[in-house]
Scaffold this motif. Structure first.
Motif, PDB file in Angstrom:
ATOM      1  N   UNK B  33       0.865  -1.188   0.000  1.00  0.00           N
ATOM      2  CA  UNK B  33       0.000   0.000   0.000  1.00  0.00           C
ATOM      3  C   UNK B  33       0.898   1.233   0.000  1.00  0.00           C
ATOM      4  N   UNK B  34       0.976   1.890  -1.153  1.00  0.00           N
ATOM      5  CA  UNK B  34       1.883   3.034  -1.309  1.00  0.00           C
ATOM      6  C   UNK B  34       1.048   4.310  -1.313  1.00  0.00           C
ATOM      7  N   UNK B  35       1.299   5.159  -0.322  1.00  0.00           N
ATOM      8  CA  UNK B  35       0.442   6.340  -0.208  1.00  0.00           C
ATOM      9  C   UNK B  35       1.209   7.515   0.355  1.00  0.00           C
ATOM     10  N   UNK B  36       0.538   8.647   0.440  1.00  0.00           N
ATOM     11  CA  UNK B  36       1.075   9.798   1.155  1.00  0.00           C
ATOM     12  C   UNK B  36       0.694   9.582   2.621  1.00  0.00           C
ATOM     13  N   UNK B  46      -3.472   7.417   2.824  1.00  0.00           N
ATOM     14  CA  UNK B  46      -2.607   7.155   3.975  1.00  0.00           C
ATOM     15  C   UNK B  46      -2.910   5.899   4.762  1.00  0.00           C
ATOM     16  N   UNK B  47      -2.835   5.993   6.098  1.00  0.00           N
ATOM     17  CA  UNK B  47      -3.059   4.810   6.930  1.00  0.00           C
ATOM     18  C   UNK B  47      -4.438   4.189   6.699  1.00  0.00           C
ATOM     19  N   UNK B  48      -5.426   5.016   6.356  1.00  0.00           N
ATOM     20  CA  UNK B  48      -6.777   4.503   6.076  1.00  0.00           C
ATOM     21  C   UNK B  48      -6.787   3.563   4.876  1.00  0.00           C
ATOM     22  N   UNK B  49      -5.936   3.847   3.889  1.00  0.00           N
ATOM     23  CA  UNK B  49      -5.868   2.977   2.713  1.00  0.00           C
ATOM     24  C   UNK B  49      -5.257   1.625   3.079  1.00  0.00           C
ATOM     25  N   UNK B 100      -1.055  -0.827  -4.394  1.00  0.00           N
ATOM     26  CA  UNK B 100      -2.383  -0.191  -4.378  1.00  0.00           C
ATOM     27  C   UNK B 100      -2.313   1.246  -3.862  1.00  0.00           C
ATOM     28  N   UNK B 101      -3.371   1.974  -4.155  1.00  0.00           N
ATOM     29  CA  UNK B 101      -3.614   3.374  -3.769  1.00  0.00           C
ATOM     30  C   UNK B 101      -2.831   4.402  -4.594  1.00  0.00           C
ATOM     31  N   UNK B 102      -1.683   4.886  -4.120  1.00  0.00           N
ATOM     32  CA  UNK B 102      -0.849   5.885  -4.792  1.00  0.00           C
ATOM     33  C   UNK B 102      -1.597   7.164  -5.212  1.00  0.00           C
ATOM     34  N   UNK B 103      -2.063   7.955  -4.234  1.00  0.00           N
ATOM     35  CA  UNK B 103      -2.577   9.278  -4.580  1.00  0.00           C
ATOM     36  C   UNK B 103      -1.429  10.151  -5.058  1.00  0.00           C
ATOM     37  N   UNK B 104      -1.751  11.230  -5.711  1.00  0.00           N
ATOM     38  CA  UNK B 104      -0.821  12.173  -6.342  1.00  0.00           C
ATOM     39  C   UNK B 104      -0.487  11.672  -7.746  1.00  0.00           C
ATOM     40  N   UNK B 105      -1.058  12.328  -8.744  1.00  0.00           N
ATOM     41  CA  UNK B 105      -0.929  11.873 -10.129  1.00  0.00           C
ATOM     42  C   UNK B 105       0.513  11.806 -10.606  1.00  0.00           C
ATOM     43  N   UNK B 106       1.347  12.727 -10.137  1.00  0.00           N
ATOM     44  CA  UNK B 106       2.745  12.721 -10.553  1.00  0.00           C
ATOM     45  C   UNK B 106       3.418  11.422 -10.146  1.00  0.00           C
ATOM     46  N   UNK B 107       3.227  11.049  -8.885  1.00  0.00           N
ATOM     47  CA  UNK B 107       3.801   9.801  -8.385  1.00  0.00           C
ATOM     48  C   UNK B 107       3.132   8.614  -9.079  1.00  0.00           C
ATOM     49  N   UNK B 108       1.810   8.701  -9.239  1.00  0.00           N
ATOM     50  CA  UNK B 108       1.056   7.576  -9.809  1.00  0.00           C
ATOM     51  C   UNK B 108       1.554   7.213 -11.205  1.00  0.00           C
ATOM     52  N   UNK B 109       1.812   8.230 -12.040  1.00  0.00           N
ATOM     53  CA  UNK B 109       2.262   7.953 -13.403  1.00  0.00           C
ATOM     54  C   UNK B 109       3.675   7.360 -13.395  1.00  0.00           C
ATOM     55  N   UNK B 110       4.503   7.845 -12.475  1.00  0.00           N
ATOM     56  CA  UNK B 110       5.865   7.311 -12.393  1.00  0.00           C
ATOM     57  C   UNK B 110       5.835   5.843 -11.952  1.00  0.00           C
ATOM     58  N   UNK B 111       5.013   5.544 -10.938  1.00  0.00           N
ATOM     59  CA  UNK B 111       4.915   4.165 -10.439  1.00  0.00           C
ATOM     60  C   UNK B 111       4.315   3.255 -11.510  1.00  0.00           C
ATOM     61  N   UNK B 126      -6.097   6.386  -5.538  1.00  0.00           N
ATOM     62  CA  UNK B 126      -5.981   7.756  -5.060  1.00  0.00           C
ATOM     63  C   UNK B 126      -5.696   8.816  -6.108  1.00  0.00           C
ATOM     64  N   UNK B 127      -5.077   8.440  -7.233  1.00  0.00           N
ATOM     65  CA  UNK B 127      -4.688   9.459  -8.203  1.00  0.00           C
ATOM     66  C   UNK B 127      -5.846   9.785  -9.134  1.00  0.00           C
ATOM     67  N   UNK B 128      -5.810  10.988  -9.688  1.00  0.00           N
ATOM     68  CA  UNK B 128      -6.947  11.435 -10.490  1.00  0.00           C
ATOM     69  C   UNK B 128      -6.683  11.416 -11.987  1.00  0.00           C
ATOM     70  N   UNK B 129      -5.447  11.540 -12.410  1.00  0.00           N
ATOM     71  CA  UNK B 129      -5.207  11.782 -13.834  1.00  0.00           C
ATOM     72  C   UNK B 129      -5.798  10.695 -14.741  1.00  0.00           C
ATOM     73  N   UNK B 130      -6.546  11.127 -15.732  1.00  0.00           N
ATOM     74  CA  UNK B 130      -7.178  10.161 -16.645  1.00  0.00           C
ATOM     75  C   UNK B 130      -6.139   9.544 -17.578  1.00  0.00           C
TER      76      UNK B 130
END
Lengths: 287, 406
Positions: B33-36, B46-49, B100-111, B126-130
């Motif tokens: 679970x990778x999150x902010x 975060x911890x909730x995820x 799973x998770x990864x909010x923040x689109x910048x990080x999400x696209x890199x991952x 968590x990420x929004x970018x389409x």
């Protein structure tokens, strides 16, 4: 042109926070020789104390302005007595590392209990609403922040530079042995000074609570900028940090207008430029 | 020649049997679970995820069938370099199967790139970018909860149709803000509206007054907030202070989470319109889940849609593994299985995963309640409308995903 005036005014408002915080840092550095990295965390505690006073004790904003700095100031004095005083005479780095550690612990504890998104704190009824100045809509509360911070800054400057107490303080840092010979309790003065600096941070925290979220990381986000302000102004210079605080707020506001992407970095660019030309800062004296 | 053919056959037979054997027996799974965990998106993910992922594992009942499922969590600190470093270590050293998770689109696209390279599974909630299911789609990726296209085509469209035809954008200056502004601008112009200006602000900005003054001076009817988390709450709060809504302009919080509303307070947030795909108080199932979730959360907060998406995504992933009979540790194969099965769970209802990796489910238009209408500490939303999944998300005909061109 109208928009430019508005940006200048908004910059001045942010500058008030920079000034109040860097003033506290300058007082602590000037008198104790400690680079107080815990300042942001203590600023955050000020906002949280105001929040608790309101939500647990029903104590309103006006009392919080008085009580929060005292409560956090006492916390600061305990820190000084139990930890910082052992660093007297050591290199600045030790103080910096210790206070940085304290900041991380305090922020971590608050984050653990209150999460990261923060809590709302309403603007007091007396200061709600706004005025139309013609070129912008000025929220009454922001106007209050500028005036109140200016008064506090000038009062602190007056206390340190123009009163007998201030003279003792300055003397105690120059030559503690001599001052002690006059029967003045130097360690107590140092503790009270640290408490004063911390109280100023907490006061800024209370002022900021209604504008920003009351969040555990609110201080961490601000502290780096404030350090840049202190460095530009000249470490330890009281008037230097007040003037630089307001001035940098204005410069940052203008950057947000002309090139918003750079607004987070403009302060540091300035810092580099100032340090290249005048390593002691704008108003600093050579060590 | 004969000998080589025989050995080849033997080798193939051996390979098949050993692969088959390990395939049937290997019932180990490692979820990352990778999150902010500590920054401005920590409360909505975060911890909730991580907790949501744990609950999905418990509810799957696979432990009772002899599966061994471990979860580890990491903090990407909203920095793509840190996110990819953790992802690489997880695949190479810790033998993680799924991120799973990864909010923040910048990080999400890199991952996204790392997971594809390592042939893992990536369920982003968590990420929004389409772009995750569009230009940068991957056979290893499922995008679960929401995206910028959906936000633009629900909140954005509803506001333009209600007469908000001129817009000014306050945009977070990274991948997410850019994607949300781009997708919303397309909707605005398609519906006869116009974007009159905008300003890009750095991520995690404490003071928005300068930007709000520019938005005010633009005289746009709608000020679109293409930002999220702490940035959105600060903007909304400070907009109230500057009398923006009272002055006749309307704020469009294109992305707003439950925790944001809590942070702003109903007094200031009331009346805001926005879209989510999950709200804890929708029906008996969501309430039951949320009750269990809150009981385990230190803050006793109900799940946000991001956390709900992590739960639903992991549940569906485990269903696919169960159907496969074991964990093949082959990301593409598992994701193909996930796409072949309809999705259904207590939180998002029925849906499907499209070939580009986009999960389709209903989206809901909400309005923030007045303080007088709220009955409890987390009773914030009024349902205004439901947009069926096939209308809310990118139609496959418009998708630029390379997977569709096979």
């Amino acid at each position: 042109m109208q928009a430019l005036y508005a940006q200048l005014l908004v910059g001045l408002i942010n500058g008030s926070f920079y000034a109040l915080l860097s003033l506290g840092l300058a007082v602590i550095f000037g008198m104790l020789n400690i680079i107080n990295f815990a300042h942001g965390a203590l600023y955050m505690m000020g906002a949280f104390v105001a929040y608790f006073l309101l939500n647990l004790g029903g104590i309103n904003y006006w009392w919080a302005l008085l009580l929060a700095p005292i409560i956090v100031g006492i916390f600061g004095m305990i820190l000084e007595r139990t930890m910082l005083q052992w660093l007297t005479g050591l290199d600045h780095l030790y103080g910096l590392l210790l206070t940085f550690g304290i900041a991380l612990i305090v922020q971590g504890v608050f984050q653990n209990y209150f999460g990261s998104s923060g809590m709302p704190y309403a603007i007091p009824d007396q200061l709600k609403g706004g005025m139309n100045l013609g070129f912008m809509f000025l929220p009454v509360y922001r106007g209050w922040v500028v005036i109140f911070s200016l008064v506090v800054c000038i009062a602190t400057w007056f206390l340190i530079e123009k009163t007998r107490l201030g003279a003792y303080l300055r003397a105690a840092t120059e030559n503690p042995t001599l001052v002690r010979a006059f029967g003045i309790n130097v360690p107590r003065m140092i503790t009270l000074t640290y408490g004063l600096g911390v109280g100023l941070a907490a006061l800024a925290g209370v002022l900021s609570a209604p504008i920003n979220q009351v969040r555990p990381l609110m201080g961490a986000d601000l502290i780096i900028v404030v350090f840049a302000v202190v460095v530009i102004g000249g470490m330890g210079s009281i008037m230097g940090s007040i003037i630089t605080g307001f001035a940098l707020g204005v410069i940052e506001g203008l950057t947000k207008y002309f090139y918003p992407e750079a607004s987070n970095t403009v302060v540091f660019v300035l810092m580099v430029l100032v340090l290249l030309v005048k390593p002691t800062g704008l108003t600093g004296r050579a060590a | 020649m004969k000998k080589s053919i025989a050995s080849l056959l033997l080798g193939t037979a051996l390979a098949v049997t050993t692969a088959g054997a390990s395939f049937a027996q290997d019932k180990t799974v490692k979820i990352g679970a990778l999150s902010d965990q500590s920054g401005l998106y920590a409360d909505l993910g975060g911890p909730g995820s991580t907790l949501a992922a744990q609950m999905a594992v418990e509810d799957s009942g696979l432990a009772g069938k002899g599966w061994k499922i471990d979860i580890i969590s990491g903090d990407h600190q909203n920095k793509p370099d840190i996110g990819t470093a953790i992802a690489r270590q997880w695949f190479d050293v810790d033998k993680v199967d799924i991120i799973v998770d990864v909010p923040n689109s910048g990080v999400a696209l890199a991952v996204n790139n790392v997971v594809k390279e390592k042939n893992g599974v990536y369920i982003n909630s968590g990420a929004a970018t389409s772009d995750l299911t569009n230009a940068q789609c991957s056979p290893n990726t499922v995008h679960w909860t929401y995206d910028t296209y959906m936000l633009a085509h629900t909140t954005g469209q509803a506001l333009v149709k209600a007469g908000g035809d001129t817009w000014f954008f306050l945009t977070a200056d990274y991948a997410f803000g850019a994607a949300l502004e781009r997708d919303t601008t397309a909707v605005i112009t398609a519906n006869g509206g116009k974007v009159v200006g905008g300003v890009k602000h750095p991520l995690n900005t404490p003071d928005f007054s300068s930007f709000l003054l520019q938005a005010q001076a633009s005289k746009a009817k709608i000020i679109g907030l293409a930002n999220a988390g702490g940035d959105t709450t600060n903007t909304i709060k400070q907009a109230a202070e500057f009398g923006i809504v009272k002055g006749g302009q309307k704020l469009a919080a294109l992305l707003l989470f439950l925790t944001d509303v809590k942070a702003i307070g109903l007094e200031t947030a009331q009346g805001l319109n926005f879209t989510e795909t999950f709200y804890w108080d929708m029906n008996d199932q969501t309430r039951a889940f949320s009750k269990r979730f809150s009981a385990k959360m230190k803050s006793s907060a109900p799940p946000t849609m991001v956390q709900a998406g992590v739960y639903a995504g992991v549940r569906h992933y485990l269903k696919a593994l169960d159907a496969l009979g074991g964990n093949p540790h082959d990301g593409v194969k598992v994701v193909e299985k996930m796409k072949s099965m309809p999705t259904e769970d207590d939180l998002f209802g029925k849906g499907e995963i499209q070939p580009n990796g986009r999960t389709i489910h209903n989206a809901y238009l909400f309005e923030v309640k007045k303080p007088s209408e709220s009955k409890g500490p987390w009773d914030f939303y009024k349902l205004v409308g439901t947009v069926p999944g096939d209308q809310a998300f990118t139609p496959l005909s418009e998708s630029k995903c390379a997977l569709l061109k096979k």
